[in-house]
Design a protein around this motif. Structure first.
Motif, PDB file in Angstrom:
ATOM      1  N   THR A   1     -47.333 -63.969 -48.600  1.00  0.00           N
ATOM      2  CA  THR A   1     -47.034 -63.303 -49.805  1.00  0.00           C
ATOM      3  C   THR A   1     -47.162 -64.206 -51.021  1.00  0.00           C
ATOM      4  O   THR A   1     -47.402 -63.621 -51.994  1.00  0.00           O
ATOM      5  N   GLY A   2     -46.822 -65.393 -50.944  1.00  0.00           N
ATOM      6  CA  GLY A   2     -46.994 -66.354 -52.178  1.00  0.00           C
ATOM      7  C   GLY A   2     -45.787 -66.549 -52.771  1.00  0.00           C
ATOM      8  O   GLY A   2     -45.838 -66.883 -54.079  1.00  0.00           O
ATOM      9  N   ALA A   3     -44.861 -65.636 -52.465  1.00  0.00           N
ATOM     10  CA  ALA A   3     -43.502 -65.666 -53.189  1.00  0.00           C
ATOM     11  C   ALA A   3     -42.530 -66.974 -52.443  1.00  0.00           C
ATOM     12  O   ALA A   3     -42.776 -67.262 -51.388  1.00  0.00           O
ATOM     13  N   LYS A   4     -41.815 -67.508 -53.475  1.00  0.00           N
ATOM     14  CA  LYS A   4     -40.568 -68.403 -52.990  1.00  0.00           C
ATOM     15  C   LYS A   4     -39.584 -67.550 -52.597  1.00  0.00           C
ATOM     16  O   LYS A   4     -38.889 -66.661 -53.175  1.00  0.00           O
ATOM     17  N   VAL A   5     -38.957 -68.123 -51.477  1.00  0.00           N
ATOM     18  CA  VAL A   5     -37.899 -67.368 -50.808  1.00  0.00           C
ATOM     19  C   VAL A   5     -36.493 -68.613 -50.569  1.00  0.00           C
ATOM     20  O   VAL A   5     -36.939 -69.713 -50.057  1.00  0.00           O
ATOM     21  N   ASP A   6     -35.649 -68.127 -51.066  1.00  0.00           N
ATOM     22  CA  ASP A   6     -34.316 -69.086 -50.869  1.00  0.00           C
ATOM     23  C   ASP A   6     -33.253 -68.370 -50.422  1.00  0.00           C
ATOM     24  O   ASP A   6     -32.817 -67.122 -50.960  1.00  0.00           O
ATOM     25  N   ILE A   7     -32.535 -68.880 -49.294  1.00  0.00           N
ATOM     26  CA  ILE A   7     -31.485 -68.210 -48.613  1.00  0.00           C
ATOM     27  C   ILE A   7     -30.291 -68.928 -48.650  1.00  0.00           C
ATOM     28  O   ILE A   7     -30.089 -70.087 -48.149  1.00  0.00           O
ATOM     29  N   ASP A   8     -29.176 -68.409 -49.308  1.00  0.00           N
ATOM     30  CA  ASP A   8     -27.811 -69.001 -49.435  1.00  0.00           C
ATOM     31  C   ASP A   8     -26.924 -68.730 -48.067  1.00  0.00           C
ATOM     32  O   ASP A   8     -27.460 -67.700 -47.277  1.00  0.00           O
ATOM     33  N   ASP A   9     -26.037 -69.273 -47.826  1.00  0.00           N
ATOM     34  CA  ASP A   9     -25.045 -69.407 -46.536  1.00  0.00           C
ATOM     35  C   ASP A   9     -24.550 -67.937 -46.595  1.00  0.00           C
ATOM     36  O   ASP A   9     -24.221 -67.595 -45.426  1.00  0.00           O
ATOM     37  N   ASP A  10     -24.249 -67.317 -47.587  1.00  0.00           N
ATOM     38  CA  ASP A  10     -23.620 -66.156 -47.620  1.00  0.00           C
ATOM     39  C   ASP A  10     -24.422 -64.963 -47.279  1.00  0.00           C
ATOM     40  O   ASP A  10     -24.076 -63.787 -47.589  1.00  0.00           O
ATOM     41  N   GLY A  11     -25.844 -65.018 -47.165  1.00  0.00           N
ATOM     42  CA  GLY A  11     -26.600 -63.979 -46.930  1.00  0.00           C
ATOM     43  C   GLY A  11     -27.345 -63.717 -48.435  1.00  0.00           C
ATOM     44  O   GLY A  11     -28.276 -62.679 -48.255  1.00  0.00           O
ATOM     45  N   THR A  12     -27.179 -64.322 -49.370  1.00  0.00           N
ATOM     46  CA  THR A  12     -27.880 -63.901 -50.641  1.00  0.00           C
ATOM     47  C   THR A  12     -29.453 -64.575 -50.592  1.00  0.00           C
ATOM     48  O   THR A  12     -29.356 -65.894 -50.327  1.00  0.00           O
ATOM     49  N   VAL A  13     -30.331 -63.722 -51.006  1.00  0.00           N
ATOM     50  CA  VAL A  13     -31.716 -63.986 -50.660  1.00  0.00           C
ATOM     51  C   VAL A  13     -32.167 -63.916 -52.310  1.00  0.00           C
ATOM     52  O   VAL A  13     -32.331 -62.771 -52.838  1.00  0.00           O
ATOM     53  N   LYS A  14     -32.853 -64.952 -52.627  1.00  0.00           N
ATOM     54  CA  LYS A  14     -33.370 -65.003 -54.116  1.00  0.00           C
ATOM     55  C   LYS A  14     -35.070 -64.970 -53.701  1.00  0.00           C
ATOM     56  O   LYS A  14     -35.634 -65.827 -53.149  1.00  0.00           O
ATOM     57  N   ILE A  15     -35.760 -63.939 -54.034  1.00  0.00           N
ATOM     58  CA  ILE A  15     -37.244 -64.086 -54.251  1.00  0.00           C
ATOM     59  C   ILE A  15     -37.862 -64.240 -55.416  1.00  0.00           C
ATOM     60  O   ILE A  15     -37.547 -63.435 -56.274  1.00  0.00           O
ATOM     61  N   SER A  16     -38.732 -65.179 -55.686  1.00  0.00           N
ATOM     62  CA  SER A  16     -39.262 -65.390 -56.934  1.00  0.00           C
ATOM     63  C   SER A  16     -40.846 -65.674 -56.913  1.00  0.00           C
ATOM     64  O   SER A  16     -41.275 -66.444 -56.005  1.00  0.00           O
ATOM     65  N   SER A  17     -41.460 -65.159 -58.140  1.00  0.00           N
ATOM     66  CA  SER A  17     -42.903 -65.209 -58.261  1.00  0.00           C
ATOM     67  C   SER A  17     -43.318 -64.562 -59.757  1.00  0.00           C
ATOM     68  O   SER A  17     -42.582 -63.958 -60.035  1.00  0.00           O
ATOM     69  N   SER A  18     -44.315 -65.096 -60.204  1.00  0.00           N
ATOM     70  CA  SER A  18     -44.657 -64.554 -61.512  1.00  0.00           C
ATOM     71  C   SER A  18     -45.387 -63.324 -61.344  1.00  0.00           C
ATOM     72  O   SER A  18     -45.689 -62.512 -62.234  1.00  0.00           O
ATOM     73  N   ASP A  19     -45.738 -63.041 -59.943  1.00  0.00           N
ATOM     74  CA  ASP A  19     -46.397 -61.677 -59.517  1.00  0.00           C
ATOM     75  C   ASP A  19     -45.609 -61.031 -58.896  1.00  0.00           C
ATOM     76  O   ASP A  19     -44.896 -60.938 -58.023  1.00  0.00           O
ATOM     77  N   VAL A  20     -45.211 -59.731 -59.627  1.00  0.00           N
ATOM     78  CA  VAL A  20     -44.197 -58.911 -59.026  1.00  0.00           C
ATOM     79  C   VAL A  20     -44.809 -58.251 -57.821  1.00  0.00           C
ATOM     80  O   VAL A  20     -43.897 -58.086 -56.864  1.00  0.00           O
ATOM     81  N   SER A  21     -45.930 -58.145 -57.510  1.00  0.00           N
ATOM     82  CA  SER A  21     -46.579 -57.522 -56.134  1.00  0.00           C
ATOM     83  C   SER A  21     -46.371 -58.428 -54.987  1.00  0.00           C
ATOM     84  O   SER A  21     -45.847 -58.260 -53.939  1.00  0.00           O
ATOM     85  N   GLN A  22     -46.164 -59.740 -55.220  1.00  0.00           N
ATOM     86  CA  GLN A  22     -45.903 -60.768 -54.308  1.00  0.00           C
ATOM     87  C   GLN A  22     -44.354 -60.704 -53.859  1.00  0.00           C
ATOM     88  O   GLN A  22     -43.870 -60.723 -52.829  1.00  0.00           O
ATOM     89  N   ILE A  23     -43.389 -60.582 -54.997  1.00  0.00           N
ATOM     90  CA  ILE A  23     -41.939 -60.275 -54.568  1.00  0.00           C
ATOM     91  C   ILE A  23     -41.797 -58.938 -53.901  1.00  0.00           C
ATOM     92  O   ILE A  23     -41.080 -59.190 -52.792  1.00  0.00           O
ATOM     93  N   GLU A  24     -42.433 -58.064 -54.110  1.00  0.00           N
ATOM     94  CA  GLU A  24     -42.288 -56.662 -53.602  1.00  0.00           C
ATOM     95  C   GLU A  24     -42.934 -57.004 -52.033  1.00  0.00           C
ATOM     96  O   GLU A  24     -41.906 -56.574 -50.941  1.00  0.00           O
ATOM     97  N   ALA A  25     -43.912 -57.689 -51.820  1.00  0.00           N
ATOM     98  CA  ALA A  25     -44.382 -58.012 -50.364  1.00  0.00           C
ATOM     99  C   ALA A  25     -43.211 -58.667 -49.684  1.00  0.00           C
ATOM    100  O   ALA A  25     -42.881 -58.131 -48.400  1.00  0.00           O
ATOM    101  N   ALA A  26     -42.600 -59.851 -50.108  1.00  0.00           N
ATOM    102  CA  ALA A  26     -41.591 -60.385 -49.393  1.00  0.00           C
ATOM    103  C   ALA A  26     -40.492 -59.702 -49.214  1.00  0.00           C
ATOM    104  O   ALA A  26     -39.730 -59.946 -48.208  1.00  0.00           O
ATOM    105  N   ARG A  27     -40.058 -59.056 -50.324  1.00  0.00           N
ATOM    106  CA  ARG A  27     -38.852 -58.161 -50.196  1.00  0.00           C
ATOM    107  C   ARG A  27     -38.685 -57.095 -49.047  1.00  0.00           C
ATOM    108  O   ARG A  27     -37.960 -57.052 -47.985  1.00  0.00           O
ATOM    109  N   GLU A  28     -40.003 -56.595 -48.735  1.00  0.00           N
ATOM    110  CA  GLU A  28     -40.399 -55.581 -47.766  1.00  0.00           C
ATOM    111  C   GLU A  28     -40.104 -56.190 -46.515  1.00  0.00           C
ATOM    112  O   GLU A  28     -39.673 -55.757 -45.320  1.00  0.00           O
ATOM    113  N   TRP A  29     -40.825 -57.490 -46.568  1.00  0.00           N
ATOM    114  CA  TRP A  29     -40.777 -58.017 -45.104  1.00  0.00           C
ATOM    115  C   TRP A  29     -39.633 -58.549 -44.778  1.00  0.00           C
ATOM    116  O   TRP A  29     -39.118 -58.246 -43.259  1.00  0.00           O
ATOM    117  N   ILE A  30     -38.646 -58.854 -45.690  1.00  0.00           N
ATOM    118  CA  ILE A  30     -37.424 -59.493 -45.028  1.00  0.00           C
ATOM    119  C   ILE A  30     -36.379 -58.383 -44.871  1.00  0.00           C
ATOM    120  O   ILE A  30     -35.615 -58.494 -43.898  1.00  0.00           O
TER     121      ILE A  30
END
Length: 775
Positions: free
Chosen positions: A582-611
């Motif tokens: 997807t090209g997006a960065k993904v960070d996962i905290d121990d409590d299940g919080t997932v942060k998806i980041s990218s300057s391209d909104v479509s990359q964020i959407e692709a990673a979000r749908e995947w997760i």
């Protein structure tokens, strides 16, 4: 063996102990200070002579945290304490600032003050204890120190002041304030507050002063037991004769120079006057020349201070309350996420705000262990900002201290990480300086944060106040110049919003100031801050609703903890695939919080749908986008929701008949499917024909419904047989009542069932342990 002296007092709910004579006995003064289970050793040594030609006081303070104090080994490649950390630098300054003014003028012997943290209990902060230990060690050493000083940390919660609060109490409250004071007056203030009023802040300072007197009394008790004989100092010449000579020589030139409003012109005129005085003293001894240079500086101070106290006229012609002209500009730089140019008189900064993801946080290794900081402020002071040639490189103690002051001022108005999950870096590059560049950093930094879209509570402004004190006469100056800072008696910095103070810092060059002076300074600073906020609002009065196009976007979702391993995968295989694809960065905290980041909104959407696909459960009746992964004779398997597969039967591909699946679908094709059924084993039945493949909207099911089957009735009467016979009479059995014809040879006796339904004898080919007698 040890001639140990000790004093103990109950202070702030813990026992404070000051001990000398056991450790570091060859130092001029050494004190082991203990509060709770936090222990700090401070040793003081002083040179017995002055270097020839030296005309300044070489006091150096070093504060060092030993990692063994909290049972830790330093992290990183080097497993020993190395250069000073930011905290060690700040605490060294915290000790230096209140003790430096308490040495007599003309005392130039080099002094080292070294404080080391030997034990840390996690509750009683060692920085405050180091200040107390340093004061005690200097008092015992015999050097000409006009102390001792005491110190106290104050918190504020539910309308009550707290002496020496723990980290948890500071976090829960609205104030973290440190005060150092002599018996009679306050010497130093350092604080961070959550928009508190001037009255609350002044009350906290006075409360701290009262509590610090208890520490001073304890130090005096120890000194009465163990102090060394005071040093004998040569009688100081008041320099009256030399002062009169210099006044006659360059007095008019200095007076004229300080009437010049422009800093460059004023500096040039003063340089000429100093050169004239130096030339006139060329035939004197080096010592007399050094005294003459000091005399010129004293003459300058006298001229400036007299004009302010008697005439109310400052160097640049302002009165005591007027703030210099301000010009602010937001979005000064096109590519920075947020930026501002802030100019106040001849002080100017370019402030920039950069937004980053979690992996940009600063890792800090200290006594309390590893922690991560998501807000950083870096202050830079190049030599060109004051028109000089000088060292340009790594930041020094001054840069670190000024940056931390601005950090405290802005930290109180930042959103929480949950509200704004970005790492924030502010930089302040001072391009011009003539007084209070740290407060310019606060103003420019506030504008840069708003320009970047950081949702701060309110804008923050800052102002530096000065003081001229002669006997009982005093004047408080708003927005001081650099020369007023050097020639005055106080540097008093106040930052805050329209609702209250967020940071307060005070340094005194004399033996302290009174409550009355502080009250006047706070009130005058409030007026100045309000004026500056108004000027800032002309450039930008609100936080921008949209982030910069160049800033990364961060979307936060939450997944069940038990699904974290599904997203990470074995050895991180899955999460690496998500990032790479997807090209997006993904960070996962121990409590299940997932942060998806990218300057391209479509990359964020692709990673979000995947997760979501990896962690969510499919819902019957819901439409998903998937990919054909396998074609079989009876349909196609479609991967949807990331890692979930379902079957689209050949009858559910289209409304019309599909003869061959490969004619309608290809592997890798993107399709939209509706979940028809999930059986108890988790198998998913999908349909394409009821979904518009272009829009993803659900279509009405136009296929005629199947007619319901007729009741089968009693299985004992199944209707006529295919051969026309009655199913109730199936004809003769193969043996017994139903004549099934001759048995195949070699099969052995047939098993018979008893009346109770038990089987008869086992066949002759059964294992021996299964056979039983045929009764």
């Amino acid at each position: 063996m040890f001639d140990t002296k000790k004093v103990e007092i109950e202070w702030g709910g813990a026992k404070l102990t000051l001990e000398t004579g056991r450790v570091a006995r060859q130092a001029d003064g050494a004190v082991l200070a203990t509060l709770g289970e936090t222990v700090v050793l401070c040793a003081v040594t002083a040179a017995k002579s002055v270097k020839e030609g030296q005309d300044f006081f070489p006091l150096t303070v070093h504060y060092q945290e030993k990692y063994f104090a909290s049972g830790r080994i330093p992290g990183g490649f080097f497993k020993r304490e190395r250069g000073a950390t930011e905290k060690e630098t700040l605490v060294s300054r915290l000790i230096d600032r209140p003790i430096r003014p308490l040495f007599p003028e003309g005392f130039y012997n080099e002094i080292n003050v070294i404080a080391q943290v030997l034990s840390y209990d996690g509750e009683n902060e060692p920085d405050l204890l180091a200040m107390i230990a340093a004061s005690a060690a200097l008092t015992l050493s015999g050097v000409p120190f006009m102390g001792p000083i005491g110190a106290a940390r104050i918190g504020y919660q539910d309308g009550e002041y707290i002496l020496n609060p723990t980290d948890a109490e500071v976090a829960a409250g609205s104030l973290d304030l440190v005060v150092a004071a002599t018996q009679d007056a306050v010497m130093m203030v350092e604080s961070e507050a959550k928009e508190l009023s001037e009255e609350v802040m002044l009350g906290a300072v006075m409360f701290a002063h009262e509590e610090s007197r208890k520490v001073i009394d304890a130090i005096i008790d120890l000194a009465e037991q163990a102090a060394k004989d005071p040093w004998e100092l040569p009688a100081a010449d008041d320099g009256a004769k030399l002062k009169a000579e210099l006044k006659k020589l360059v007095g008019k030139e200095i007076t004229a120079a300080y009437k010049l409003v422009d800093k460059s012109a004023r500096s040039a005129a003063l340089a000429e006057a100093r050169a004239k005085a130096k030339a006139a003293m060329a035939d004197r001894t080096p010592q007399e020349q050094m005294v003459a240079i000091k005399g010129v500086k004293k003459l300058e101070a006298e001229i400036v201070r007299t004009a302010i106290l008697k005439d109310g006229r400052r160097i640049d012609g302002r009165d005591t309350k007027t703030v210099r002209p301000i010009e602010a500009m937001a979005h000064f730089l096109p590519r920075a996420h947020g930026s501002a140019l802030f100019t106040r008189g001849e002080t100017q900064t370019i402030a920039t705000c950069t937004l980053g993801t979690k992996d940009s946080e600063q890792m800090i290794d200290g006594l309390t262990g590893l922690r991560y900081e998501h807000f950083m402020l870096h202050y830079n002071f190049p030599p060109y900002s004051v028109g000089e040639v000088g060292r340009f490189g790594a930041p020094g103690r001054r840069e670190v201290g000024h940056g931390k002051l601005a950090w405290r001022a802005l930290h109180a108005v930042l959103p929480s990480k949950e509200e704004f999950p970005y790492t924030i870096r502010l930089t302040s590059d001072i391009t011009e300086s003539n007084g209070s560049s740290s407060m310019a950093t606060v103003c420019g930094g506030s504008l840069a944060l708003m320009d970047a879209g950081v949702p701060i509570k309110r804008p923050v402004s800052g102002i530096a106040m000065g003081l001229i004190l002669e006997g009982k006469d005093f004047a408080v100056l708003s927005d001081i110049l650099g020369d007023e800072d050097h020639l005055g008696d106080m540097d008093f910095k106040v930052a805050g919003t329209s609702e209250g103070i967020t940071s307060l810092q005070m340094d005194i060059k004399i033996a302290g100031i009174t409550e009355e002076i502080m009250k006047v300074a706070l009130a005058q600073a409030k007026e100045g801050r309000a004026h500056i906020l108004g000027e800032m609002a002309k450039a930008l009065d609100h936080t921008r609703t949209e982030l910069s196009a160049h800033a990364p976007r961060i979307e936060t979702i939450s997944i069940p903890k038990e699904k974290i391993r599904d997203v990470i995968g074995t050895g991180g295989k899955v999460i690496r695939e998500i990032v790479a694809t997807t090209g997006a960065k993904v960070d996962i905290d121990d409590d299940g919080t997932v942060k998806i980041s990218s300057s391209d909104v479509s990359q964020i959407e692709a990673a979000r749908e995947w997760i979501i696909g990896l962690t969510a459960e499919p819902e019957v009746g819901k439409i998903y986008t998937g990919k054909v992964v396998n074609l079989v004779d009876f349909g196609a398997f479609v991967n949807f929701m990331g890692g979930r597969d379902g079957l689209v039967h050949v009858s559910e591909i289209k409304n019309e008949r599909v003869e061959k699946v490969a004619d309608a679908l290809t592997e890798g094709q993107s399709v939209k499917v509706k979940v028809l059924e999930i059986d108890p084993r988790g198998k998913v039945r999908l349909s394409m024909r009821v979904v518009d493949q272009e829009t993803g909207e659900e279509l009405p099911d136009t296929r005629p419904a199947r007619e319901p089957r007729e009741p089968r009735g009693d299985r004992g009467d199944r209707g006529p047989r295919r051969d026309g016979g009655d199913r109730g009479d199936r004809g003769p059995r193969r043996d017994g009542d139903r004549d099934r014809g001759p048995r195949r040879e070699g099969r052995g006796p047939r098993r018979e069932r008893s009346e109770g339904g038990e089987e008869g004898p086992a066949p002759d080919f059964a294992p021996a342990f299964l056979t039983r007698d045929d009764d």
